[in-house]
Design a protein around this motif. Structure first.
Motif, PDB file in Angstrom:
ATOM      1  N   ALA A 196       8.831 -11.985  -7.541  1.00 58.19           N
ATOM      2  CA  ALA A 196       8.061 -10.829  -7.070  1.00 58.19           C
ATOM      3  C   ALA A 196       9.003  -9.627  -7.102  1.00 58.19           C
ATOM      4  N   GLU A 197       8.586  -8.581  -7.813  1.00 59.31           N
ATOM      5  CA  GLU A 197       9.517  -7.478  -8.095  1.00 59.31           C
ATOM      6  C   GLU A 197       9.384  -6.330  -7.102  1.00 59.31           C
ATOM      7  N   VAL A 198      10.535  -5.778  -6.710  1.00 61.16           N
ATOM      8  CA  VAL A 198      10.519  -4.576  -5.873  1.00 61.16           C
ATOM      9  C   VAL A 198       9.928  -3.421  -6.687  1.00 61.16           C
ATOM     10  N   ALA A 199       9.441  -2.392  -5.961  1.00 59.04           N
ATOM     11  CA  ALA A 199       8.779  -1.290  -6.666  1.00 59.04           C
ATOM     12  C   ALA A 199       9.600  -0.016  -6.659  1.00 59.04           C
ATOM     13  N   SER A 200      10.514   0.098  -5.692  1.00 57.75           N
ATOM     14  CA  SER A 200      11.272   1.348  -5.597  1.00 57.75           C
ATOM     15  C   SER A 200      12.578   1.246  -6.377  1.00 57.75           C
ATOM     16  N   THR A 201      13.282   2.359  -6.493  1.00 59.72           N
ATOM     17  CA  THR A 201      14.527   2.356  -7.264  1.00 59.72           C
ATOM     18  C   THR A 201      15.749   2.746  -6.425  1.00 59.72           C
ATOM     19  N   ASP A 218      -4.322  -7.228  -4.839  1.00 61.89           N
ATOM     20  CA  ASP A 218      -3.308  -6.748  -3.898  1.00 61.89           C
ATOM     21  C   ASP A 218      -2.065  -7.627  -4.041  1.00 61.89           C
ATOM     22  N   PHE A 219      -0.923  -6.969  -4.157  1.00 59.43           N
ATOM     23  CA  PHE A 219       0.332  -7.643  -4.502  1.00 59.43           C
ATOM     24  C   PHE A 219       0.704  -8.787  -3.551  1.00 59.43           C
ATOM     25  N   ILE A 220       0.825  -8.481  -2.258  1.00 62.86           N
ATOM     26  CA  ILE A 220       1.372  -9.488  -1.323  1.00 62.86           C
ATOM     27  C   ILE A 220       0.471 -10.733  -1.249  1.00 62.86           C
ATOM     28  N   PRO A 221      -0.861 -10.564  -1.022  1.00 61.74           N
ATOM     29  CA  PRO A 221      -1.700 -11.780  -0.983  1.00 61.74           C
ATOM     30  C   PRO A 221      -1.683 -12.555  -2.293  1.00 61.74           C
ATOM     31  N   THR A 276       2.876 -14.532 -15.740  1.00 63.63           N
ATOM     32  CA  THR A 276       1.489 -14.136 -15.499  1.00 63.63           C
ATOM     33  C   THR A 276       1.181 -14.192 -14.002  1.00 63.63           C
ATOM     34  N   SER A 277       0.090 -13.519 -13.623  1.00 62.10           N
ATOM     35  CA  SER A 277      -0.394 -13.696 -12.246  1.00 62.10           C
ATOM     36  C   SER A 277      -1.817 -14.240 -12.277  1.00 62.10           C
ATOM     37  N   ASP A 278      -2.240 -14.715 -13.457  1.00 64.09           N
ATOM     38  CA  ASP A 278      -3.596 -15.250 -13.592  1.00 64.09           C
ATOM     39  C   ASP A 278      -3.667 -16.637 -12.920  1.00 64.09           C
ATOM     40  N   ILE A 279      -4.433 -16.696 -11.833  1.00 62.31           N
ATOM     41  CA  ILE A 279      -4.463 -17.916 -11.013  1.00 62.31           C
ATOM     42  C   ILE A 279      -4.995 -19.116 -11.796  1.00 62.31           C
ATOM     43  N   ASP A 280      -6.035 -18.919 -12.605  1.00 63.77           N
ATOM     44  CA  ASP A 280      -6.583 -20.056 -13.382  1.00 63.77           C
ATOM     45  C   ASP A 280      -5.535 -20.600 -14.348  1.00 63.77           C
ATOM     46  N   ASP A 281      -4.862 -19.688 -15.060  1.00 64.95           N
ATOM     47  CA  ASP A 281      -3.821 -20.110 -16.007  1.00 64.95           C
ATOM     48  C   ASP A 281      -2.692 -20.853 -15.286  1.00 64.95           C
ATOM     49  N   THR A 310       6.410 -12.454 -12.229  1.00 61.64           N
ATOM     50  CA  THR A 310       5.493 -11.313 -12.288  1.00 61.64           C
ATOM     51  C   THR A 310       6.341 -10.055 -12.404  1.00 61.64           C
ATOM     52  N   ASN A 311       5.699  -8.973 -12.741  1.00 55.44           N
ATOM     53  CA  ASN A 311       6.352  -7.654 -12.721  1.00 55.44           C
ATOM     54  C   ASN A 311       5.270  -6.628 -12.382  1.00 55.44           C
ATOM     55  N   PRO A 312       5.634  -5.386 -12.127  1.00 53.86           N
ATOM     56  CA  PRO A 312       4.621  -4.404 -11.721  1.00 53.86           C
ATOM     57  C   PRO A 312       3.501  -4.236 -12.741  1.00 53.86           C
ATOM     58  N   SER A 313       3.798  -4.382 -14.032  1.00 51.46           N
ATOM     59  CA  SER A 313       2.755  -4.244 -15.056  1.00 51.46           C
ATOM     60  C   SER A 313       1.753  -5.399 -14.962  1.00 51.46           C
TER      61      SER A 313
END
Ligand code: E4P
Length: 218
Positions: free
Chosen positions: A56-61, A38-41, A7-12, A27-30
């Motif tokens: 932290a997942e890359v976005a390109s292939t 915003d991803f980086i912050p 998850t990226s939920d800060i409270d959780d 985390t993943n892009p979804s």
């Protein structure tokens, strides 16, 4: 077994961390898209809260862009694990980053052969997706057993099996019985592990009986 929150939920993340149950975050892009942040912050914030690895997942292939993205993500914090897909380009980036001492989590693993390649590329973590295999009527947990069995044969493999795409506590318990190193799951699934009706019933009886004593510990 280490518990990572998927998850990226800060409270959780803060709650699980305070409960002493958090060893890392994935985390993943979804997940990032769902957060609306915003991803980086966001990754910076999670890395400040959690001591363990934060994926932290890359976005390109393609290799060139993925390599640059991986270097940028790795520079966010010492506890970032750069997540790359299980493709030839992803494993090339995995080897490159691992050789420099960066943790790499190889994601989207659906076969033992893929897991073998990730270990050879120096991955810190391999992420087999048990739930998505179950979703298509294949046995996700047997993939975990196969990977663990293969890795055990080779002392030079340091890759930890990170059970991903977890849908329920049974995925966690069965993976733990096999000795999987890490599980990543939604916080709700970790909370399910606490629950048992006999615990609730027993506690209610103890609370009532304690009242009858008229005593106070404090
Ligand atoms: C974690 O690393 C994975 O991206 C995640 O567990 C995938 O879970 P899902 O199959 O529920 O999307």
């Amino acid at each position: 077994m280490k518990f990572f929150a998927d998850t990226s939920d800060i409270d959780d993340i803060k709650k699980l961390n305070e409960a002493g149950m958090l060893d890392g975050v994935t985390t993943n892009p979804s997940i990032i898209a769902k957060s609306g942040r915003d991803f980086i912050p966001l990754i910076e914030e999670i890395c400040d809260i959690v001591e363990g690895p934060v994926s932290a997942e890359v976005a390109s292939t393609d290799y060139e862009t993925m390599s640059k993205e991986g270097a940028k993500l790795a520079a966010i914090a010492d506890n970032v694990a750069v997540k790359v897909p299980l493709t030839p380009a992803g494993l090339r980036v995995c080897k490159e980053l691992s050789d420099k001492g960066t943790m790499v989590n190889v994601t989207l693993c659906f076969s033992p052969g893929q897991a073998l390649l990730a270990a050879k590329a120096g991955a810190a973590f391999i992420s087999p997706f048990v739930g998505r295999l179950d979703d298509i009527c294949q046995d996700g947990l047997s993939l975990i057993a196969d990977i663990l069995r293969i890795y055990e044969n080779y002392e030079s493999f340091d890759t930890e099996v990170l059970v991903a795409s977890v849908r329920n506590p049974i995925h966690i318990i069965e993976s733990a019985k096999m000795g999987a190193h890490v599980v990543t799951c939604p916080p709700s699934v970790i909370h399910q592990l606490y629950s048992h009706p006999l615990t609730d019933k027993g506690l209610a009886a103890f609370v009532e009986d304690w009242k009858k004593t008229g005593q106070s510990i404090l």
